[in-house]
Design an enzyme around this catalytic site. Structure first.
Site, PDB file in Angstrom:
ATOM      1  N   ASP A 141     -43.550  53.955  84.774  1.00  0.00           N
ATOM      2  CA  ASP A 141     -44.868  53.640  85.641  1.00  0.00           C
ATOM      3  C   ASP A 141     -43.941  53.524  86.421  1.00  0.00           C
ATOM      4  O   ASP A 141     -44.588  52.736  87.887  1.00  0.00           O
ATOM      5  CB  ASP A 141     -43.954  51.755  85.132  1.00  0.00           C
ATOM      6  CG  ASP A 141     -44.687  51.485  85.297  1.00  0.00           C
ATOM      7  OD1 ASP A 141     -44.401  50.324  85.875  1.00  0.00           O
ATOM      8  OD2 ASP A 141     -45.933  51.444  86.012  1.00  0.00           O
ATOM      9  N   LYS A 144     -48.208  58.169  89.366  1.00  0.00           N
ATOM     10  CA  LYS A 144     -48.941  58.244  88.114  1.00  0.00           C
ATOM     11  C   LYS A 144     -48.869  59.430  88.459  1.00  0.00           C
ATOM     12  O   LYS A 144     -49.212  60.821  86.873  1.00  0.00           O
ATOM     13  CB  LYS A 144     -50.284  57.866  87.966  1.00  0.00           C
ATOM     14  CG  LYS A 144     -50.291  56.384  88.352  1.00  0.00           C
ATOM     15  CD  LYS A 144     -49.804  55.422  87.279  1.00  0.00           C
ATOM     16  CE  LYS A 144     -48.877  53.979  87.711  1.00  0.00           C
ATOM     17  NZ  LYS A 144     -47.801  53.549  87.019  1.00  0.00           N
ATOM     18  N   ASP A 169     -46.725  53.601  80.901  1.00  0.00           N
ATOM     19  CA  ASP A 169     -47.821  52.222  81.989  1.00  0.00           C
ATOM     20  C   ASP A 169     -48.711  53.191  82.433  1.00  0.00           C
ATOM     21  O   ASP A 169     -48.724  54.529  82.413  1.00  0.00           O
ATOM     22  CB  ASP A 169     -46.987  51.640  82.462  1.00  0.00           C
ATOM     23  CG  ASP A 169     -47.842  50.007  83.130  1.00  0.00           C
ATOM     24  OD1 ASP A 169     -47.743  49.918  83.915  1.00  0.00           O
ATOM     25  OD2 ASP A 169     -48.883  49.800  82.049  1.00  0.00           O
ATOM     26  N   ASN A 170     -50.352  52.333  82.482  1.00  0.00           N
ATOM     27  CA  ASN A 170     -51.625  52.562  83.117  1.00  0.00           C
ATOM     28  C   ASN A 170     -52.209  53.953  82.750  1.00  0.00           C
ATOM     29  O   ASN A 170     -52.485  54.361  83.564  1.00  0.00           O
ATOM     30  CB  ASN A 170     -51.238  52.670  85.025  1.00  0.00           C
ATOM     31  CG  ASN A 170     -49.857  51.212  85.192  1.00  0.00           C
ATOM     32  OD1 ASN A 170     -49.176  51.954  85.557  1.00  0.00           O
ATOM     33  ND2 ASN A 170     -50.390  50.454  84.794  1.00  0.00           N
ATOM     34  N   GLU A 199     -52.644  44.851  84.019  1.00  0.00           N
ATOM     35  CA  GLU A 199     -51.979  43.052  84.157  1.00  0.00           C
ATOM     36  C   GLU A 199     -52.510  41.701  85.026  1.00  0.00           C
ATOM     37  O   GLU A 199     -53.152  42.148  85.908  1.00  0.00           O
ATOM     38  CB  GLU A 199     -50.417  43.662  84.858  1.00  0.00           C
ATOM     39  CG  GLU A 199     -50.199  44.219  85.432  1.00  0.00           C
ATOM     40  CD  GLU A 199     -50.446  45.571  85.981  1.00  0.00           C
ATOM     41  OE1 GLU A 199     -50.651  46.048  84.555  1.00  0.00           O
ATOM     42  OE2 GLU A 199     -49.697  46.483  86.864  1.00  0.00           O
TER      43      GLU A 199
HETATM   44  O1  LIG Z   1     -49.208  53.214  90.981  1.00  0.00           O
HETATM   45  C1  LIG Z   1     -48.621  52.053  89.964  1.00  0.00           C
HETATM   46  N1  LIG Z   1     -47.410  51.844  90.541  1.00  0.00           N
HETATM   47  C2  LIG Z   1     -46.548  53.590  90.624  1.00  0.00           C
HETATM   48  C3  LIG Z   1     -45.822  52.850  92.144  1.00  0.00           C
HETATM   49  C4  LIG Z   1     -47.219  52.275  92.993  1.00  0.00           C
HETATM   50  C5  LIG Z   1     -46.773  52.335  94.527  1.00  0.00           C
HETATM   51  C6  LIG Z   1     -45.289  52.982  94.712  1.00  0.00           C
HETATM   52  C7  LIG Z   1     -44.631  53.173  93.979  1.00  0.00           C
HETATM   53  C8  LIG Z   1     -43.140  53.035  94.430  1.00  0.00           C
HETATM   54  N2  LIG Z   1     -42.271  53.923  93.316  1.00  0.00           N
HETATM   55  C9  LIG Z   1     -41.905  54.779  93.393  1.00  0.00           C
HETATM   56  C10 LIG Z   1     -42.729  56.366  93.896  1.00  0.00           C
HETATM   57  C11 LIG Z   1     -41.766  57.470  93.345  1.00  0.00           C
HETATM   58  C12 LIG Z   1     -40.991  57.128  92.130  1.00  0.00           C
HETATM   59  N3  LIG Z   1     -40.555  58.734  91.870  1.00  0.00           N
HETATM   60  N4  LIG Z   1     -39.609  57.998  90.927  1.00  0.00           N
HETATM   61  C13 LIG Z   1     -38.795  56.695  91.072  1.00  0.00           C
HETATM   62  C14 LIG Z   1     -40.299  56.599  91.779  1.00  0.00           C
HETATM   63  C15 LIG Z   1     -40.693  54.983  92.183  1.00  0.00           C
HETATM   64  C16 LIG Z   1     -44.432  52.711  92.528  1.00  0.00           C
HETATM   65  C17 LIG Z   1     -49.269  51.217  89.503  1.00  0.00           C
HETATM   66  C18 LIG Z   1     -50.704  50.659  90.126  1.00  0.00           C
HETATM   67  C19 LIG Z   1     -51.735  49.613  88.976  1.00  0.00           C
HETATM   68  C20 LIG Z   1     -53.128  49.235  89.656  1.00  0.00           C
HETATM   69  C21 LIG Z   1     -53.287  48.978  91.273  1.00  0.00           C
HETATM   70  C22 LIG Z   1     -54.092  48.807  92.120  1.00  0.00           C
HETATM   71  C23 LIG Z   1     -55.350  48.706  90.821  1.00  0.00           C
HETATM   72  F1  LIG Z   1     -56.374  48.621  91.455  1.00  0.00           F
HETATM   73  C24 LIG Z   1     -54.886  48.279  89.447  1.00  0.00           C
HETATM   74  C25 LIG Z   1     -54.032  49.078  89.651  1.00  0.00           C
HETATM   75  C26 LIG Z   1     -50.429  48.941  88.630  1.00  0.00           C
HETATM   76  C27 LIG Z   1     -49.651  49.370  87.875  1.00  0.00           C
HETATM   77  O2  LIG Z   1     -48.741  48.316  86.566  1.00  0.00           O
HETATM   78  C28 LIG Z   1     -49.078  50.612  88.227  1.00  0.00           C
HETATM   79  O3  LIG Z   1     -47.575  51.187  88.149  1.00  0.00           O
HETATM   80 MG   LIG Z   2     -47.055  49.951  86.086  1.00  0.00          MG
END
Ligand SMILES: O=C(NCc1cccc(CNc2ccc3[nH]ncc3c2)c1)c1cc(-c2ccc(F)cc2)cc(O)c1O
Ligand SMILES: [Mg+2]
Length: 214
Positions: A141, A144, A169-170, A199
Site C-alpha cells: 500500500d 504504486k 491495494d489500489n 476508500e
Molecule cells: O499513493 C497512495 N499511497 C502511497 C503513499 C502516498 C503518499 C505518501 C506515501 C508515503 N509512504 C511511503 C512511501 C514510500 C515507501 N516505501 N516503503 C514504504 C513507504 C511508505 C505513500 C495512495 C493514493 C490514493 C489516492 C490518492 C488520490 C486519489 F485521487 C485517489 C487515490 C489512495 C490510496 O489508497 C493510496 O494508498
Molecule cells: Mg492504498
C-alpha cells in the site's frame, strides 16, 4: 499552519475511540474520513476484503509496505494469532509518528514493529535484523511504482515461500499497471482480483491477491 491531516485524524481517534479497542479505532477513522476529511486509508469497503484474506492466511509473519496512519496496520494486527508478528514500513516520519500513536491507542503495539525507512533499503536487511526467514502475508500500500520492484526484491531475498500471499491495494485507482501485468502473467503467481471501491468514494478500485507458487 496548525495540525496536519494525519494529526487531525489522530485527535479524532483519541477523542472518539476506546483505548485498547481496535474496532473502535477503525470505526473512528472511517467516520472521520467519510464525514470530515478524506484520507488514503484502505477504508471500510476494501477493509473487510483485507480482513477476510488475513483471517484465511492466519499469518505467523506479515509485512505491510506503507503504514500511513496505521489504519490497515490495526486491521491486520487485530486479527493475528498470539505470537504472530507484523512488520510495517513507513518512509514518511510524520506519518510514522501518528501511526505509532494510533497503533498504541488500539493496544496493538506488542504485535507490530513499525520501521521507518524505504522498502527498498529495508527488505534486504529483514532476515538479519528480525530473524524472519519468510513472510506468510504481504500487504502492499506504498508508492504504486514500488509494488513491482519490491516483490521482485522479496523474491530475490528469499523472503517468499510456496503459499505466501501478496495483497495489493489500489490496483485500479491510482493503479499499478506494471505490477498487475506481472502477477497476472507470471507462472510464479496465482492471481485474483477483488473488485471494490476507492476508500470513502464511489470510484472503482480493488485489491489483487497473488499467491506465490515457489
Ligand atoms: O499513493 C497512495 N499511497 C502511497 C503513499 C502516498 C503518499 C505518501 C506515501 C508515503 N509512504 C511511503 C512511501 C514510500 C515507501 N516505501 N516503503 C514504504 C513507504 C511508505 C505513500 C495512495 C493514493 C490514493 C489516492 C490518492 C488520490 C486519489 F485521487 C485517489 C487515490 C489512495 C490510496 O489508497 C493510496 O494508498
Ligand atoms: Mg492504498
Amino acid at each position: 499552519t496548525g495540525l496536519s491531516r494525519p494529526q487531525r485524524m489522530l485527535k479524532a481517534v483519541q477523542k472518539n475511540a476506546t483505548k485498547g479497542d481496535p474496532q473502535s479505532v477503525i470505526a473512528a477513522i472511517d467516520y472521520y474520513c467519510r464525514h470530515k476529511e478524506w484520507a488514503m486509508n484502505v477504508g471500510d469497503d476494501k477493509g473487510p476484503i483485507l480482513d477476510s484474506v488475513v483471517s484465511e492466511v492466519n499469518p505467523s509473519t506479515a509485512l505491510e509496505l506503507g503504514t500511513y496512519c496505521g489504519y490497515s496496520t490495526v486491521r491486520i494486527a487485530r486479527l493475528l494469532s498470539p505470537g504472530s508478528k507484523l512488520i510495517t514500513v513507513e518512509f514518511n516520519p510524520a506519518y510514522a509518528a501518528v501511526a505509532r500513536q494510533i497503533i498504541a491507542h488500539a493496544g496493538l503495539q506488542n504485535k507490530v514493529t513499525l520501521v521507518e525507512g524505504g522498502s527498498g533499503d529495508l527488505i534486504p536487511k529483514i532476515k538479519e535484523q528480525f530473524g524472519i526467514t519468510s513472510f506468510d502475508f504481504v500487504f502492499l500500500d506504498h508508492w504504486k511504482d514500488r509494488y513491482l520492484p519490491d516483490i521482485k526484491l522479496l523474491e530475490d531475498c528469499g523472503l517468499l515461500k510456496k503459499g505466501s500471499v501478496l495483497l495489493a491495494d489500489n490496483v485500479i485507482c491510482p493503479g499499478t499497471p506494471e505490477y498487475l501485468e506481472y502477477v497476472r502473467n507470471s507462472p510464479r503467481y496465482k492471481s485474483q482480483y477483488f473488485q471494490s471501491y476507492l476508500e470513502y468514494t464511489k470510484a472503482e478500485d480493488g485489491l489483487e491477491k497473488s499467491v506465490f507458487l515457489g
